[in-house]
Design an enzyme around this catalytic site. Structure first.
Site, PDB file in Angstrom:
ATOM      1  N   TYR A  65      21.161  44.557  51.993  1.00  0.00           N
ATOM      2  CA  TYR A  65      21.135  44.608  50.517  1.00  0.00           C
ATOM      3  C   TYR A  65      19.953  43.812  49.959  1.00  0.00           C
ATOM      4  O   TYR A  65      19.692  43.859  48.758  1.00  0.00           O
ATOM      5  CB  TYR A  65      22.427  44.044  49.904  1.00  0.00           C
ATOM      6  CG  TYR A  65      23.701  44.751  50.292  1.00  0.00           C
ATOM      7  CD1 TYR A  65      23.690  45.964  50.959  1.00  0.00           C
ATOM      8  CD2 TYR A  65      24.944  44.201  49.986  1.00  0.00           C
ATOM      9  CE1 TYR A  65      24.862  46.598  51.321  1.00  0.00           C
ATOM     10  CE2 TYR A  65      26.123  44.834  50.335  1.00  0.00           C
ATOM     11  CZ  TYR A  65      26.076  46.027  51.009  1.00  0.00           C
ATOM     12  OH  TYR A  65      27.246  46.644  51.365  1.00  0.00           O
ATOM     13  N   HIS A 123      27.714  45.900  60.447  1.00  0.00           N
ATOM     14  CA  HIS A 123      27.747  46.763  59.261  1.00  0.00           C
ATOM     15  C   HIS A 123      28.199  48.198  59.579  1.00  0.00           C
ATOM     16  O   HIS A 123      29.042  48.759  58.865  1.00  0.00           O
ATOM     17  CB  HIS A 123      26.358  46.779  58.616  1.00  0.00           C
ATOM     18  CG  HIS A 123      26.353  47.154  57.176  1.00  0.00           C
ATOM     19  ND1 HIS A 123      25.440  46.653  56.283  1.00  0.00           N
ATOM     20  CD2 HIS A 123      27.118  47.999  56.451  1.00  0.00           C
ATOM     21  CE1 HIS A 123      25.662  47.158  55.079  1.00  0.00           C
ATOM     22  NE2 HIS A 123      26.683  47.982  55.163  1.00  0.00           N
TER      23      HIS A 123
HETATM   24  N1  LIG Z   1      30.299  48.207  54.375  1.00  0.00           N
HETATM   25  C1  LIG Z   1      29.690  49.233  53.823  1.00  0.00           C
HETATM   26  O1  LIG Z   1      29.183  50.117  54.505  1.00  0.00           O
HETATM   27  C2  LIG Z   1      29.604  49.323  52.357  1.00  0.00           C
HETATM   28  C3  LIG Z   1      29.916  48.219  51.592  1.00  0.00           C
HETATM   29  N2  LIG Z   1      29.846  48.267  50.219  1.00  0.00           N
HETATM   30  C4  LIG Z   1      30.256  47.062  49.485  1.00  0.00           C
HETATM   31  O2  LIG Z   1      31.323  47.419  48.610  1.00  0.00           O
HETATM   32  C5  LIG Z   1      30.978  47.043  47.275  1.00  0.00           C
HETATM   33  C6  LIG Z   1      31.639  47.921  46.247  1.00  0.00           C
HETATM   34  O3  LIG Z   1      31.268  49.267  46.410  1.00  0.00           O
HETATM   35  P1  LIG Z   1      30.247  50.033  45.421  1.00  0.00           P
HETATM   36  O4  LIG Z   1      29.647  51.121  46.222  1.00  0.00           O
HETATM   37  O5  LIG Z   1      29.360  49.063  44.773  1.00  0.00           O
HETATM   38  O6  LIG Z   1      31.194  50.769  44.389  1.00  0.00           O
HETATM   39  P2  LIG Z   1      32.441  50.370  43.457  1.00  0.00           P
HETATM   40  O7  LIG Z   1      33.517  51.347  43.790  1.00  0.00           O
HETATM   41  O8  LIG Z   1      32.720  48.943  43.519  1.00  0.00           O
HETATM   42  O9  LIG Z   1      31.889  50.791  42.034  1.00  0.00           O
HETATM   43  C7  LIG Z   1      30.839  50.078  41.417  1.00  0.00           C
HETATM   44  C8  LIG Z   1      30.522  50.789  40.122  1.00  0.00           C
HETATM   45  O10 LIG Z   1      31.658  50.741  39.268  1.00  0.00           O
HETATM   46  C9  LIG Z   1      31.297  50.189  38.009  1.00  0.00           C
HETATM   47  N3  LIG Z   1      32.460  49.413  37.542  1.00  0.00           N
HETATM   48  C10 LIG Z   1      32.904  48.237  38.018  1.00  0.00           C
HETATM   49  N4  LIG Z   1      34.013  47.853  37.365  1.00  0.00           N
HETATM   50  C11 LIG Z   1      34.274  48.807  36.451  1.00  0.00           C
HETATM   51  C12 LIG Z   1      35.276  48.965  35.473  1.00  0.00           C
HETATM   52  N5  LIG Z   1      36.250  48.072  35.331  1.00  0.00           N
HETATM   53  N6  LIG Z   1      35.245  50.076  34.687  1.00  0.00           N
HETATM   54  C13 LIG Z   1      34.261  51.003  34.834  1.00  0.00           C
HETATM   55  N7  LIG Z   1      33.280  50.904  35.754  1.00  0.00           N
HETATM   56  C14 LIG Z   1      33.283  49.803  36.559  1.00  0.00           C
HETATM   57  C15 LIG Z   1      30.093  49.340  38.294  1.00  0.00           C
HETATM   58  O11 LIG Z   1      29.312  49.213  37.140  1.00  0.00           O
HETATM   59  P3  LIG Z   1      28.505  47.873  36.726  1.00  0.00           P
HETATM   60  O12 LIG Z   1      27.925  47.297  37.946  1.00  0.00           O
HETATM   61  O13 LIG Z   1      27.519  48.376  35.757  1.00  0.00           O
HETATM   62  O14 LIG Z   1      29.495  46.950  36.124  1.00  0.00           O
HETATM   63  C16 LIG Z   1      29.386  50.155  39.366  1.00  0.00           C
HETATM   64  O15 LIG Z   1      28.660  51.214  38.771  1.00  0.00           O
HETATM   65  C17 LIG Z   1      29.448  47.133  47.282  1.00  0.00           C
HETATM   66  O16 LIG Z   1      28.881  46.545  46.140  1.00  0.00           O
HETATM   67  C18 LIG Z   1      29.151  46.479  48.599  1.00  0.00           C
HETATM   68  O17 LIG Z   1      29.263  45.082  48.493  1.00  0.00           O
HETATM   69  C19 LIG Z   1      29.526  49.440  49.589  1.00  0.00           C
HETATM   70  C20 LIG Z   1      29.190  50.564  50.298  1.00  0.00           C
HETATM   71  C21 LIG Z   1      29.187  50.601  51.748  1.00  0.00           C
HETATM   72  O1  LIG Z   2      26.047  49.736  50.823  1.00  0.00           O
HETATM   73  C1  LIG Z   2      26.299  49.693  52.035  1.00  0.00           C
HETATM   74  O2  LIG Z   2      26.872  48.707  52.546  1.00  0.00           O
HETATM   75  C2  LIG Z   2      25.933  50.802  52.909  1.00  0.00           C
HETATM   76  O3  LIG Z   2      26.240  50.766  54.061  1.00  0.00           O
HETATM   77  C3  LIG Z   2      25.161  51.978  52.396  1.00  0.00           C
HETATM   78  O4  LIG Z   2      25.138  53.020  53.341  1.00  0.00           O
HETATM   79  C4  LIG Z   2      25.701  52.562  51.169  1.00  0.00           C
HETATM   80  O5  LIG Z   2      26.904  53.172  51.524  1.00  0.00           O
HETATM   81  C5  LIG Z   2      24.794  53.551  50.560  1.00  0.00           C
HETATM   82  O6  LIG Z   2      25.261  54.326  49.836  1.00  0.00           O
HETATM   83  C6  LIG Z   2      23.341  53.560  50.845  1.00  0.00           C
HETATM   84  O7  LIG Z   2      22.753  54.636  50.166  1.00  0.00           O
END
Ligand SMILES: NC(=O)C1=CN([C@@H]2O[C@H](COP(=O)(O)OP(=O)(O)OC[C@H]3O[C@@H](n4cnc5c(N)ncnc54)[C@H](OP(=O)(O)O)[C@@H]3O)[C@@H](O)[C@H]2O)C=CC1
Ligand SMILES: O=C(O)C(=O)[C@@H](O)[C@H](O)C(=O)CO
Length: 293
Positions: A65, A123
């Site tokens: 990230y 990851h």
């Molecule tokens: N291990 C892996 O492979 C992965 C890990 N992750 C982790 O998981 C975390 C969360 O997943 P992520 O993909 O970010 O998606 P989320 O499902 O957490 O959604 C995030 C989005 O939702 C919006 N949001 C947050 N709260 C609200 C609310 N109460 N009402 C309306 N909209 C809201 C945010 O907007 P805003 O920011 O504008 O508030 C943002 O656009 C990531 O940030 C990361 O740390 C994610 C993907 C893959």
């Molecule tokens: O955000 C993470 O942790 C990821 O592993 C990414 O693959 C994420 O899911 C992503 O959407 C990157 O385009």
């Protein structure tokens, strides 16, 4: 306030006291955390510090990230004692080779600048590259050296988990996987629980895609006087899954924490279960074939 909500969210002004769960290694894990994907730089550090002041005690980050520095700065700026906060990072696929993995973990520790990392995850398994057992062995060594406290994985399927457990005799404390109402992953959650592995949910709000506008979720939100995001996060909590919603604004951060003072009924849970789809992944990232470096 959420634009998708049907009622004013419960937004207490004092820090929320988040319940703590216990991991298989005896360490505590807060029942909800803050995602930080795309929170970077000064704005990212501010968002993390504000979240901690609001009550978040689990912060999710990753080497990939490019925000471990911002997360560390946010933790330092929060004025909350470091020992109260669980910070997660993740080892990227490009550094699975044993020596490279240890160097990358050392680098993550330097970048955060807040001492040992509380929870370090592999990851992605990247099964075609085929070096995730080595990566897991490096996490064990990093724990031994005191670089990290607890160790786990992300995006591991039972076949990957079985392999690392067979090779080392050590099960991860956490498996962080994609979960939201359209992709609930019942079998993976059950498999993990049966093996003492706590499941965390990434993209727990479906990355604010169509899920928050779903009519069934909106109806349940109206019935409880909550927002859709709160209904979805409460659903995770009641399944024993730890969601890590990403929210940049203080209002949404507060809204997402306020899920410990109401409960969904069996009938609510059954209605949400109907939203599951076989192809419900957000971006088709199936860990059996997907490789992320
Ligand atoms: N291990 C892996 O492979 C992965 C890990 N992750 C982790 O998981 C975390 C969360 O997943 P992520 O993909 O970010 O998606 P989320 O499902 O957490 O959604 C995030 C989005 O939702 C919006 N949001 C947050 N709260 C609200 C609310 N109460 N009402 C309306 N909209 C809201 C945010 O907007 P805003 O920011 O504008 O508030 C943002 O656009 C990531 O940030 C990361 O740390 C994610 C993907 C893959
Ligand atoms: O955000 C993470 O942790 C990821 O592993 C990414 O693959 C994420 O899911 C992503 O959407 C990157 O385009």
């Amino acid at each position: 306030m959420s634009t998708h909500g049907t009622a004013s969210p419960t937004t207490p002004s004092s820090p929320v006291d988040v319940p703590q769960l216990t991991l298989s290694d005896g360490h505590a894990l807060p029942a909800i955390g803050l995602g930080t994907y795309r929170l970077r730089g000064a704005a990212g550090a501010d968002a993390v510090a504000r979240a901690i002041r609001t009550g978040y005690r689990l912060i999710d980050s990753a080497f990939s990230y490019e925000n471990e520095g911002a997360v560390g700065a946010g933790v330092r700026d929060s004025d909350v004692d470091r020992s109260e906060i669980t910070v997660t990072s993740k080892l990227p696929g490009r550094h699975h080779a044993y020596d490279q993995a240890l160097a990358a973990i050392e680098e993550s520790v330097y970048r955060m600048g807040i001492g040992p990392i509380d929870l370090m995850l592999v990851h992605w398994p990247n099964p075609l590259a085929g070096r995730y057992v080595e990566a897991w062995q490096a996490l064990l060594e990093a724990r031994e050296r005191g670089l990290v406290r607890s160790i786990g994985v992300s995006n591991f399927l039972p076949e990957h988990l079985e392999r690392i457990i067979a090779a080392t005799g050590v099960a991860p404390v956490v498996d962080q996987i994609e979960i939201h109402p359209r992709f609930p992953q019942d079998e993976a959650v059950r498999w993990n629980a049966d093996h003492g592995i706590r499941t965390e949910a990434w993209s727990p709000l479906g990355r604010a895609s169509g899920i928050l506008a779903d009519p069934v979720l909106q109806a349940i939100a109206r019935e409880h006087g909550r927002t859709v995001a709160q209904i979805v996060l409460r659903w995770h909590v009641q399944r024993g899954v730890v969601p890590i919603p990403k929210a940049a604004s203080p209002d949404r951060q507060r809204e997402n924490l306020a899920v410990f003072d109401f409960a969904l009924s069996e009938s609510d849970l059954a209605r949400i279960a109907e939203l599951a789809r076989p192809d419900g992944r957000l971006k088709g990232q199936d860990p059996a074939t997907y490789e992320e470096f």
